[in-house]
Write a protein that holds these residues in place. Sequence first.
Motif, PDB file in Angstrom:
ATOM      1  N   ARG A 115      45.463  39.347  37.768  1.00 50.27           N
ATOM      2  CA  ARG A 115      45.651  40.640  37.102  1.00 50.27           C
ATOM      3  C   ARG A 115      46.165  40.442  35.681  1.00 50.27           C
ATOM      4  O   ARG A 115      45.700  41.070  34.747  1.00 50.27           O
ATOM      5  CB  ARG A 115      46.622  41.509  37.897  1.00 50.27           C
ATOM      6  CG  ARG A 115      46.793  42.921  37.315  1.00 50.27           C
ATOM      7  CD  ARG A 115      47.984  43.642  37.914  1.00 50.27           C
ATOM      8  NE  ARG A 115      49.249  43.007  37.586  1.00 50.27           N
ATOM      9  CZ  ARG A 115      49.866  43.095  36.394  1.00 50.27           C
ATOM     10  NH1 ARG A 115      49.320  43.760  35.412  1.00 50.27           N
ATOM     11  NH2 ARG A 115      51.030  42.491  36.197  1.00 50.27           N
ATOM     12  N   ASP A 172      41.504  41.588  37.573  1.00 54.63           N
ATOM     13  CA  ASP A 172      42.010  42.285  38.755  1.00 54.63           C
ATOM     14  C   ASP A 172      40.935  42.797  39.707  1.00 54.63           C
ATOM     15  O   ASP A 172      41.244  43.222  40.805  1.00 54.63           O
ATOM     16  CB  ASP A 172      42.963  43.401  38.371  1.00 54.63           C
ATOM     17  CG  ASP A 172      42.408  44.358  37.346  1.00 54.63           C
ATOM     18  OD1 ASP A 172      41.392  44.038  36.705  1.00 54.63           O
ATOM     19  OD2 ASP A 172      42.992  45.435  37.177  1.00 54.63           O
ATOM     20  N   THR A 173      39.669  42.734  39.330  1.00 50.52           N
ATOM     21  CA  THR A 173      38.616  43.214  40.229  1.00 50.52           C
ATOM     22  C   THR A 173      37.699  42.086  40.696  1.00 50.52           C
ATOM     23  O   THR A 173      36.585  42.316  41.098  1.00 50.52           O
ATOM     24  CB  THR A 173      37.769  44.302  39.532  1.00 50.52           C
ATOM     25  OG1 THR A 173      37.204  43.745  38.343  1.00 50.52           O
ATOM     26  CG2 THR A 173      38.599  45.522  39.210  1.00 50.52           C
TER      27      THR A 173
END
Length: 71
Positions: free
Chosen positions: A41, A46-47
């Motif tokens: 993150r 973060d994805t």
Amino acid sequence: MDKQEPPVVVHPLVEGTRMVKIHGDSVGKAHSLRDLQEFMRRYGLDTVDLDNSALVEWRGGGSSVWPETTL
């Protein structure tokens, strides 16, 4: 053409932690997936799908290999 290393590399378990490198930088020692996700993150990742081998390379065991937590 050489195979390019994925952006995230999680090294084998040593002394209860796994060293994490992101874009070649050592970012810290993770004790759990939660730690790994926090490092990612901070790097704007973060994805990321942790099971995508083009993005995350697991060395010495996959995403389920972490030290046992004792309370």
